[in-house]
Design a protein around this motif. Structure first.
Motif, PDB file in Angstrom:
ATOM      1  N   ARG A   1       0.806  -1.217   0.000  1.00 17.06           N
ATOM      2  CA  ARG A   1       0.000   0.000   0.000  1.00 17.06           C
ATOM      3  C   ARG A   1       0.842   1.273   0.000  1.00 17.06           C
ATOM      4  O   ARG A   1       0.311   2.371  -0.216  1.00 17.06           O
ATOM      5  N   ALA A   2       2.138   1.157   0.251  1.00 14.18           N
ATOM      6  CA  ALA A   2       2.982   2.336   0.464  1.00 14.18           C
ATOM      7  C   ALA A   2       3.012   3.279  -0.726  1.00 14.18           C
ATOM      8  O   ALA A   2       3.161   4.494  -0.567  1.00 14.18           O
TER       9      ALA A   2
ATOM     10  N   THR B   1      -8.011   2.743   5.105  1.00 11.29           N
ATOM     11  CA  THR B   1      -7.817   1.818   6.223  1.00 11.29           C
ATOM     12  C   THR B   1      -6.334   1.722   6.540  1.00 11.29           C
ATOM     13  O   THR B   1      -5.490   2.198   5.779  1.00 11.29           O
ATOM     14  N   GLY B   2      -6.018   1.111   7.696  1.00 12.31           N
ATOM     15  CA  GLY B   2      -4.633   0.976   8.113  1.00 12.31           C
ATOM     16  C   GLY B   2      -4.383  -0.359   8.773  1.00 12.31           C
ATOM     17  O   GLY B   2      -5.277  -1.208   8.873  1.00 12.31           O
TER      18      GLY B   2
ATOM     19  N   HIS C   1       1.432  16.584  13.832  1.00 10.30           N
ATOM     20  CA  HIS C   1       0.099  16.973  13.377  1.00 10.30           C
ATOM     21  C   HIS C   1      -0.304  16.247  12.092  1.00 10.30           C
ATOM     22  O   HIS C   1      -1.480  16.261  11.710  1.00 10.30           O
ATOM     23  N   ASN C   2       0.649  15.628  11.420  1.00  7.26           N
ATOM     24  CA  ASN C   2       0.348  14.894  10.192  1.00  7.26           C
ATOM     25  C   ASN C   2      -0.088  13.453  10.459  1.00  7.26           C
ATOM     26  O   ASN C   2      -0.331  12.700   9.514  1.00  7.26           O
ATOM     27  N   GLU C   3      -0.161  13.076  11.728  1.00 11.61           N
ATOM     28  CA  GLU C   3      -0.629  11.745  12.090  1.00 11.61           C
ATOM     29  C   GLU C   3      -2.145  11.752  12.287  1.00 11.61           C
ATOM     30  O   GLU C   3      -2.712  12.784  12.678  1.00 11.61           O
TER      31      GLU C   3
ATOM     32  N   GLY D   1       1.009   4.714   6.872  1.00 17.61           N
ATOM     33  CA  GLY D   1       1.913   4.388   7.965  1.00 17.61           C
ATOM     34  C   GLY D   1       3.384   4.643   7.660  1.00 17.61           C
ATOM     35  O   GLY D   1       3.754   5.374   6.742  1.00 17.61           O
ATOM     36  N   THR D   2       4.231   4.005   8.464  1.00 17.56           N
ATOM     37  CA  THR D   2       5.668   4.251   8.402  1.00 17.56           C
ATOM     38  C   THR D   2       6.269   3.884   7.048  1.00 17.56           C
ATOM     39  O   THR D   2       7.168   4.562   6.558  1.00 17.56           O
ATOM     40  N   GLN D   3       5.772   2.819   6.424  1.00 16.45           N
ATOM     41  CA  GLN D   3       6.378   2.428   5.149  1.00 16.45           C
ATOM     42  C   GLN D   3       6.151   3.491   4.073  1.00 16.45           C
ATOM     43  O   GLN D   3       7.038   3.733   3.241  1.00 16.45           O
TER      44      GLN D   3
END
Length: 269
Positions: free
Chosen positions: A92-93, A103-104, A182-184, A189-191
């Motif tokens: 998904r990255a 979704t995550g 603030h961008n979370e 995600g991290t990838q």
């Protein structure tokens, strides 16, 4: 011999009530008979009854409330993690943001939707400890970005885990958006964050241990007495064989399941 007899008795009592709870015969919120009543019903001593209740409490099946009694506990949200999640995240990255936002990984692990969850993130800079310096191959004291994540079910408002992530500050600062909490939650995600600075993961190493919780962990995760925590250290390594992220995740032992499938090479005929 008496000790063995007593052990068999409390195990039988615990097993009987465990089955009633799992089958739904006794519903969440219902009160179990008091200790004196159970003592009379089973014709055992109070220590035997308390041992059975201690076991049920440690399994997260009941809550014992001082002066009120023992109540069936509502099932907590479970988390089911498997290594397939990492490839799923990698696939998904590079998707468009509109697709990544749908979704995550947490939703994948829990079966919940984004609307079911509450998310928080705190960022700060910290000096690299000797342990982090060794993993990342940087000097002790090097500037690190520490990210503390908490995700909860809106229904329970108890964190699913306690997640603290580390990355080398100068590496992620190549994209200023990556050092701003603030961008979370970040779509993908991290990838995907690493992808924005040209980093592709090659592999992820999971190191899992178990231990009793600290007082702060037990309070944050609302753990009943006797429940251990699972400690997951997730080490992300890129295609240049460099460690690019380390996450230390504390998971409640009474509602976390790890599932690993290992494909074995067949013998040649």
């Amino acid at each position: 011999m008496k000790e063995c007899d007593d052990m068999a008795k409390w195990e039988r009592i615990a097993a009987e009530w465990r089955e009633k709870i799992h089958s739904g015969e006794i519903e969440p919120g219902k009160r179990l008979p008091n200790e004196q009543q159970m003592k009379a019903d089973y014709e055992v001593s109070l220590p035997v009854v308390r041992q059975a209740l201690d076991t049920l409490e440690a399994e997260g099946l009941v809550d014992r409330r001082h002066g009120r009694g023992t109540f069936v506990r509502a099932p907590r949200q479970r988390v089911r993690r498997s290594p397939e999640r990492y490839q799923w995240e990698k696939d998904r990255a590079r998707l468009p943001e509109s697709q990544r936002r749908r979704t995550g990984a947490t939703e994948r692990d829990t079966g919940l939707t984004m609307q079911d969850l509450e998310f928080s993130a705190e960022y700060r800079t910290v000096p690299a400890s000797a342990d982090l310096a060794r993993l990342f191959g940087v000097p002790v004291g090097a500037k690190m970005l520490e990210r503390v994540y908490r995700t909860s079910s809106r229904k329970e408002r108890v964190p699913l885990s306690l997640n603290t992530s580390y990355m080398v500050y100068d590496v992620v600062a190549e994209n200023p958006a990556l050092i701003d909490a603030h961008n979370e939650p970040w779509p993908g995600g991290t990838q995907n964050q690493l992808f924005t600075i040209g980093i592709e993961l090659d592999r992820i190493v999971d190191e899992i241990t178990a231990r009793p919780p600290s007082a702060d962990e037990a309070e944050a995760l609302k753990l009943p007495p006797g429940v251990s925590v699972l400690i997951l250290r997730k080490i992300s390594i890129d295609t240049k064989d460099c460690v690019v992220e380390v996450s230390n995740v504390v998971l409640p032992g009474d509602r976390t399941e790890f599932v690993y499938t290992t494909k074995l090479t067949r013998w040649s005929e």
